[in-house]
Design an enzyme around this catalytic site. Structure first.
Site, mmCIF file in Angstrom:
data_model
loop_
_atom_site.group_PDB
_atom_site.id
_atom_site.type_symbol
_atom_site.label_atom_id
_atom_site.label_comp_id
_atom_site.label_asym_id
_atom_site.label_seq_id
_atom_site.Cartn_x
_atom_site.Cartn_y
_atom_site.Cartn_z
ATOM 1 C CG ASP A 38 -12.978 42.005 -57.697
ATOM 2 O OD1 ASP A 38 -13.353 42.952 -57.377
ATOM 3 O OD2 ASP A 38 -12.158 41.210 -56.961
ATOM 4 C CG ASP A 40 -9.364 45.830 -54.264
ATOM 5 O OD1 ASP A 40 -8.079 46.269 -54.252
ATOM 6 O OD2 ASP A 40 -10.316 46.735 -54.161
#
Ligand code: TMP
Ligand code: MG
Length: 289
Positions: A38, A40
């Protein structure tokens, strides 16, 4: 084996299982490994000096590209939907439509601001975005070892790419699946491309549409990095998986989330703003230690 796993930020429900997976991946070797991460709050910091760091969306929201009225509206959306996003007591079916609602409203507001493509670089440069400590070793080592890194993000691809570009780590082994902006011939944002990716639909649907899928298929050992329970499905498109080691950053609401995170992730990193643990594991399984 990996002494860093004794760090105080590290939690594991089944240490023996983690060790087995790590050993098995080490035996299989770098040519079988891929990293799916991922972006953020996983590759970027959650907070710095007590202040929250921005997501891809926040980089734009807080910038001079957005007028004051729109900033207020975007902040209202964040206040309303972020608590829902991270609420582990709400069932997924309830959260899904609300996430679509958040992303759709936020993207519509950004489109209204007629953002210019050529202003993105300066806005990222002026932002408080920060990759986690140890990012250079992480990106450089994967590139050196020929291990592909797939960044699977519900953020904004154009902004994300600019962040890693400016940090000097957008190497050729990095592939990104994210929400990309669609600019018209004058370079003005007019829409977002393709199928919307939000926190809870990160799965093979998006993967299958890309040429990346070929490469991913041939790499059955996955190191998965995330910070949300929605990140756990990011590797669903990988066929004939042999081993998967899931590392979760637990940044927020630690007390409520600890149990569900420990059930879902093999390793949980509590309020750890560094990539030290993923780096230690990567160095070990690719034979550097
Ligand atoms: P990620 O998948 O790379 O973590 O990106 C998704 C994050 O973006 C998610 O945690 C919520 C956040 N977000 C904002 O901060 N502002 C927004 O307007 C939207 C739609 C999402
Ligand atoms: Mg995240």
């Amino acid at each position: 084996m990996v002494p860093e796993l004794n760090n105080p930020s590290v939690w594991m429900r089944n240490r023996t299982r983690v060790q087995e997976i790590i050993e098995s991946m080490r035996r299989a070797g770098p040519s079988t490994i891929q990293v799916i991460s991922d972006f953020d709050m996983t590759l970027t910091r959650f907070a710095y000096n007590g202040k929250r760091c921005p997501t891809c969306h926040n980089i734009l929201d807080n910038s001079k590209l957005i007028n004051e009225e729109c900033k207020i509206k975007l902040a209202e959306l964040l206040d309303r939907y972020y608590p829902i996003e991270i609420d582990v007591s709400r069932p997924m079916e309830e959260k899904l439509p609300l996430m679509v609602e958040w992303w759709t409203k936020a993207h519509d507001l950004l489109i209204e601001q007629k953002i210019q493509k050529d202003r993105l670089a300066v806005v990222v440069r002026e932002s408080d975005a920060m990759l986690r400590d140890g990012y250079k070793l992480f990106f450089d080592h994967l590139q050196e070892k020929g291990v592909p890194l797939l960044i699977f993000s519900a953020g904004i691809g154009d902004v994300l790419e600019e962040v890693i570009q400016q940090a000097g780590v957008f190497h050729p082994n990095v592939k990104v699946i994210s929400n990309y902006m669609d600019f018209d011939e004058t370079g003005t944002l007019q829409a977002f491309k393709g199928e919307l990716i939000h926190t809870y639909n990160k799965r093979e649907g998006a993967l299958l549409n890309t040429e990346l899928f070929q490469e991913l298929r041939t790499r059955p050992n996955v190191l998965l990095l995330g910070d949300s329970l929605g990140d756990l499905t990011m590797a669903d498109g990988v066929h004939s998986m042999e081993n998967i080691l899931k590392i979760g950053f637990l940044n927020d609401k630690v007390e409520e989330c600890k149990e569900p995170y420990l059930s879902a992730y093999d390793i949980v990193l509590e309020k750890d703003e560094t990539l030290d643990i993923p780096n230690a594991i990567l160095l070990y399984i690719t034979g550097q230690q």
